[in-house]
Design a protein around this motif. Structure first.
Motif, PDB file in Angstrom:
ATOM      1  N   UNK A 131      54.209  47.751 -30.226  1.00  0.00           N
ATOM      2  CA  UNK A 131      55.120  46.609 -30.120  1.00  0.00           C
ATOM      3  C   UNK A 131      55.216  46.073 -28.702  1.00  0.00           C
ATOM      4  N   UNK A 132      54.410  46.583 -27.809  1.00  0.00           N
ATOM      5  CA  UNK A 132      54.433  46.050 -26.444  1.00  0.00           C
ATOM      6  C   UNK A 132      53.075  46.264 -25.804  1.00  0.00           C
ATOM      7  N   UNK A 133      52.861  45.575 -24.689  1.00  0.00           N
ATOM      8  CA  UNK A 133      51.608  45.726 -23.964  1.00  0.00           C
ATOM      9  C   UNK A 133      51.550  47.088 -23.284  1.00  0.00           C
ATOM     10  N   UNK A 134      50.347  47.649 -23.183  1.00  0.00           N
ATOM     11  CA  UNK A 134      50.146  48.830 -22.349  1.00  0.00           C
ATOM     12  C   UNK A 134      50.255  48.410 -20.894  1.00  0.00           C
ATOM     13  N   UNK A 135      50.729  49.320 -20.077  1.00  0.00           N
ATOM     14  CA  UNK A 135      50.908  49.005 -18.664  1.00  0.00           C
ATOM     15  C   UNK A 135      50.215  50.054 -17.808  1.00  0.00           C
ATOM     16  N   UNK A 136      49.364  49.588 -16.905  1.00  0.00           N
ATOM     17  CA  UNK A 136      48.876  50.437 -15.827  1.00  0.00           C
ATOM     18  C   UNK A 136      49.651  50.018 -14.589  1.00  0.00           C
ATOM     19  N   UNK A 137      49.811  50.916 -13.621  1.00  0.00           N
ATOM     20  CA  UNK A 137      50.620  50.539 -12.471  1.00  0.00           C
ATOM     21  C   UNK A 137      50.184  51.243 -11.196  1.00  0.00           C
ATOM     22  N   UNK A 138      50.369  50.502 -10.089  1.00  0.00           N
ATOM     23  CA  UNK A 138      50.200  51.097  -8.766  1.00  0.00           C
ATOM     24  C   UNK A 138      51.443  51.880  -8.394  1.00  0.00           C
ATOM     25  N   UNK A 139      52.565  51.602  -9.080  1.00  0.00           N
ATOM     26  CA  UNK A 139      53.834  52.191  -8.648  1.00  0.00           C
ATOM     27  C   UNK A 139      54.209  51.612  -7.295  1.00  0.00           C
ATOM     28  N   UNK A 140      54.375  52.476  -6.326  1.00  0.00           N
ATOM     29  CA  UNK A 140      54.734  52.105  -4.950  1.00  0.00           C
ATOM     30  C   UNK A 140      53.613  51.327  -4.270  1.00  0.00           C
ATOM     31  N   UNK A 141      53.961  50.511  -3.288  1.00  0.00           N
ATOM     32  CA  UNK A 141      52.924  49.844  -2.496  1.00  0.00           C
ATOM     33  C   UNK A 141      52.929  50.347  -1.045  1.00  0.00           C
ATOM     34  N   UNK A 142      51.777  50.169  -0.370  1.00  0.00           N
ATOM     35  CA  UNK A 142      51.640  50.599   1.022  1.00  0.00           C
ATOM     36  C   UNK A 142      52.034  49.453   1.936  1.00  0.00           C
ATOM     37  N   UNK A 143      53.142  49.632   2.659  1.00  0.00           N
ATOM     38  CA  UNK A 143      53.634  48.569   3.539  1.00  0.00           C
ATOM     39  C   UNK A 143      54.349  49.189   4.737  1.00  0.00           C
ATOM     40  N   UNK A 144      54.724  48.317   5.682  1.00  0.00           N
ATOM     41  CA  UNK A 144      55.412  48.771   6.896  1.00  0.00           C
ATOM     42  C   UNK A 144      56.915  48.825   6.657  1.00  0.00           C
ATOM     43  N   UNK A 145      57.643  49.603   7.480  1.00  0.00           N
ATOM     44  CA  UNK A 145      59.109  49.562   7.381  1.00  0.00           C
ATOM     45  C   UNK A 145      59.579  48.117   7.540  1.00  0.00           C
ATOM     46  N   UNK A 146      60.462  47.673   6.657  1.00  0.00           N
ATOM     47  CA  UNK A 146      60.960  46.291   6.649  1.00  0.00           C
ATOM     48  C   UNK A 146      59.879  45.284   6.270  1.00  0.00           C
ATOM     49  N   UNK A 147      58.722  45.765   5.805  1.00  0.00           N
ATOM     50  CA  UNK A 147      57.629  44.864   5.466  1.00  0.00           C
ATOM     51  C   UNK A 147      57.757  44.320   4.053  1.00  0.00           C
ATOM     52  N   UNK A 148      56.779  43.481   3.664  1.00  0.00           N
ATOM     53  CA  UNK A 148      56.767  42.878   2.332  1.00  0.00           C
ATOM     54  C   UNK A 148      56.767  43.973   1.262  1.00  0.00           C
ATOM     55  N   UNK A 149      57.660  43.837   0.315  1.00  0.00           N
ATOM     56  CA  UNK A 149      57.775  44.839  -0.741  1.00  0.00           C
ATOM     57  C   UNK A 149      59.018  45.707  -0.591  1.00  0.00           C
ATOM     58  N   UNK A 150      59.603  45.704   0.632  1.00  0.00           N
ATOM     59  CA  UNK A 150      60.799  46.533   0.836  1.00  0.00           C
ATOM     60  C   UNK A 150      62.071  45.777   0.494  1.00  0.00           C
ATOM     61  N   UNK A 151      61.947  44.486   0.162  1.00  0.00           N
ATOM     62  CA  UNK A 151      63.139  43.656  -0.001  1.00  0.00           C
ATOM     63  C   UNK A 151      63.711  43.660  -1.406  1.00  0.00           C
ATOM     64  N   UNK A 152      63.114  44.423  -2.303  1.00  0.00           N
ATOM     65  CA  UNK A 152      63.516  44.295  -3.699  1.00  0.00           C
ATOM     66  C   UNK A 152      64.514  45.342  -4.165  1.00  0.00           C
ATOM     67  N   UNK A 153      64.941  46.209  -3.239  1.00  0.00           N
ATOM     68  CA  UNK A 153      65.915  47.206  -3.646  1.00  0.00           C
ATOM     69  C   UNK A 153      65.297  48.470  -4.179  1.00  0.00           C
ATOM     70  N   UNK A 154      63.988  48.462  -4.389  1.00  0.00           N
ATOM     71  CA  UNK A 154      63.315  49.694  -4.802  1.00  0.00           C
ATOM     72  C   UNK A 154      63.022  50.494  -3.537  1.00  0.00           C
ATOM     73  N   UNK A 155      63.325  51.782  -3.574  1.00  0.00           N
ATOM     74  CA  UNK A 155      63.129  52.639  -2.416  1.00  0.00           C
ATOM     75  C   UNK A 155      61.629  52.753  -2.125  1.00  0.00           C
ATOM     76  N   UNK A 156      61.196  52.290  -0.948  1.00  0.00           N
ATOM     77  CA  UNK A 156      59.766  52.284  -0.630  1.00  0.00           C
ATOM     78  C   UNK A 156      59.466  53.278   0.483  1.00  0.00           C
TER      79      UNK A 156
END
Ligand SMILES: [Zn+2]
Length: 607
Positions: A131-156
């Protein structure tokens, strides 16, 4: 992508959560007769496709249809492999359910919480999810402190030195990552500046990914960043940059290194100052009945005209890379502004064709090529032994790519998705909204609550509900209760209390009123845009956060202060940010400053 800070917040709050059901089970056999087949690479003239136990068992002209098989007449129709969206961000199972309604049966997530990705992964591993699409995922991304990806509230977990790369990748492997996502993003091309990992860290992460046997996909938005990513050995670019066209050195390096690109043109449609928001999906009657009000809101949200970027550059860049033989993979970056889950793949295919790919090449980019590049040998093709993730459409999308929108049925592991029920649920919501609009068109005072009933009930819209940033990864709390004692010596009022935490960058805790006929459906309050309420409290700074259909992803705010005396407040919603009161989705009364808060609310009315 998604540099608008409240992206995750809004995506989480404003997510349609209609259930999707299956019709039948995958044990029954299925035969498509007289059907033209796009097998993932090329067109096969009218033939027969047999599915048994969720797997394609045979494709051919003179095959015997098994006894008891459900026979689907494919005359005038084309059978496609389920579409694979190579760039999304997924936060809820509902997003994956929505995807299959539009024929997207697998998605490659490019950053979400590892907990959510792990949950989806283990449910998929436990048995076929139909009933839904399969999902593959990178999970976390590689970025700098305060860098792109840290602004979404997910602990990076961020990186500051190349020596950290090996352990960082090992953590991703332990979390189950299907591939590694790397971010190069200085923000410069968008007119701001943010930290980004340097070329040595990028190269170290990519090398560690390769040593772990994983692909590395790198977010870039500029030609310069693309050069850095390719020089560092990236397997793919997560976007087509649009500040410049690819130069010959980059093209040569990508061809030599067999580097692919996932252009995500869908999200770039309104990226330049002269690039308008695309309205063609919402206007397409083959798709419109399946779009929720949240989808429509997202599709009409601009991605914001950046002066140095343009869709034309991105499109021409795709043409140049494609002509040189660089693999181009279809992906949307849904649910970023301007896109919506599932449906945006149909626009992406069209944009790839507009960028010079043939319709068959675009279809391959959304099926067999995505599967092959990401190492999936069980899907993306209509061939013996492949999973029966299928889309049956009217017409021939190898001639007219928009025929992918004329969906007759979608199958996951051979099980038809109940698109009719999904549409019926949306029809019911639309009808309720229309009825409510009639009610709201009158005049006079419109009472939300005076709480004299002693409970959380409301005069219209949805019941009061506590709301916090916990759903975005924060640690704020909110408790609501109707208590004795109200404004003007009345019997009852609503008590809202809790603690605003610091785990989420844009924390909130409070209470929410959704005036629409369904949660987050826009309500037309233009006849009575003045919100009046009484409040008293402990003096901690409070605000109203207003979710309006026209204000896109950022809720405008209106601040107010309380004291230990009851006070009456009045605010014209039309003066809060750019909110158009004809489409109000939610009114949140919340505390914004870290620490404890407590306030009482009473006599909430619209005039
Ligand atoms: Zn993205």
């Amino acid at each position: 992508m998604g540099w608008i800070k409240t992206f995750a917040l809004t995506a989480l709050l404003v997510t349609g959560s209609l259930p999707v059901s299956a019709q039948g089970d995958s044990n029954t056999s299925l035969a498509f007769t007289n059907v033209q087949v796009f097998d993932g690479e090329a067109l096969i003239p009218a033939t027969t496709v047999v599915v048994e136990s969720g797997v394609i068992s045979v494709v051919g002209e003179d095959v015997v249809v098994p006894d008891g098989a459900t026979v689907v007449d494919g005359s005038g129709r084309t059978l496609l492999p389920g579409l694979i969206d190579a760039h999304v961000h997924t936060f809820t199972p509902a997003m994956l359910q929505q995807a299959v309604v539009f024929g997207v049966t697998t998605v490659f997530d490019m950053f979400t919480s590892e907990g959510f990705a792990g949950q989806m992964r283990s449910e998929q591993a436990a048995g076929a999810v139909t009933t839904r699409a399969d999902m593959l995922s990178a999970g976390m991304l590689a970025t700098a402190p305060e860098g792109h990806g840290t602004q979404f509230g997910i602990d990076v977990a961020t990186l500051t030195a190349p020596e950290q790369a090996e352990a960082w990748v090992a953590d991703r492997v332990a979390a189950g990552a299907d591939y590694i996502k790397v971010v190069i993003e200085s923000g410069e091309e968008m007119g701001f500046s943010q930290p980004t990992i340097d070329d040595q860290i990028v190269a170290a992460v990519i090398q560690a990914a390769h040593e772990a046997g994983l692909l590395a996909i790198t977010h870039v938005q500029t030609l310069e960043a693309a050069h850095m990513a390719v020089a560092a050995g990236t397997d793919g670019l997560a976007h087509m940059f649009s500040d410049a066209l690819p130069d010959q050195a980059l093209i040569d390096a990508m061809v030599a290194g067999d580097v692919f690109v996932i252009p995500t043109l869908s999200v770039f449609q309104s990226i330049g100052v002269d690039d308008p928001v695309d309205t063609s999906l919402a206007a397409d009657e083959r798709l419109a009945p399946f779009l929720s009000s949240a989808d429509l809101q997202s599709l009409q949200s601009p991605y914001h005209g950046f002066e140095t970027l343009s869709l034309a550059n991105a499109s021409e860049g795709v043409a140049l890379l494609h002509a040189a033989g660089v693999p181009v993979l279809a992906g949307t970056d849904a649910p970023n502004p301007g896109t919506a889950f599932g449906v945006s793949m149909h626009r992406e295919l069209e944009l790839l064709v507009e960028a010079g790919m043939s319709p068959s090449e675009a279809l391959a980019a959304a099926t067999s090529l995505n599967a092959t590049v990401f190492g999936l040998d069980d899907r993306g093709r209509i061939a013996e032994g492949h999973s029966a993730d299928l889309v049956l459409v009217d017409g021939d999308p190898t001639l007219d790519i928009t025929a992918t929108r004329a969906i007759v049925d979608v199958y996951r592991h051979g099980v038809p998705v109940d698109r009719a029920a999904y549409r019926a649920d949306l029809d019911a919501l639309r009808e309720a909204a229309a009825n409510q609009a009639e009610e709201l068109a009158g005049s006079g005072t419109l009472l939300v609550s005076d709480f004299e009933s002693g409970d959380l009930s409301v005069g219209f819209g949805n019941e009061w509900a506590a709301t916090t940033d916990a759903q975005a990864g924060g640690d704020s709390t909110a408790d609501i209760a109707v208590v004795e004692g109200g404004a003007a010596d009345s019997g009852y009022s609503l008590q809202v209390s809790g603690v605003v935490g610091e785990a989420f960058e844009l924390p909130w805790g409070g209470v929410m009123f959704m005036p629409g006929a369904a949660p987050f459906a826009p309500a037309d309050l233009s006849s009575r845009p003045n919100l009046s309420f009484s409040a008293r409290g402990d003096g901690s700074p409070l605000r109203i956060q207003l979710f309006c259909a026209n204000t896109g992803q950022v809720p405008p705010e209106w601040a107010f202060e309380t004291s230990d005396e009851w006070q009456q407040y009045e605010v014209d919603l039309g003066t809060v940010g750019d909110c158009d009161p004809s489409g109000v989705m939610a009114v949140i009364f919340s505390a914004s400053q870290a620490g404890e808060y407590s306030f009482l609310l009473d006599d909430v009315v619209f005039r």
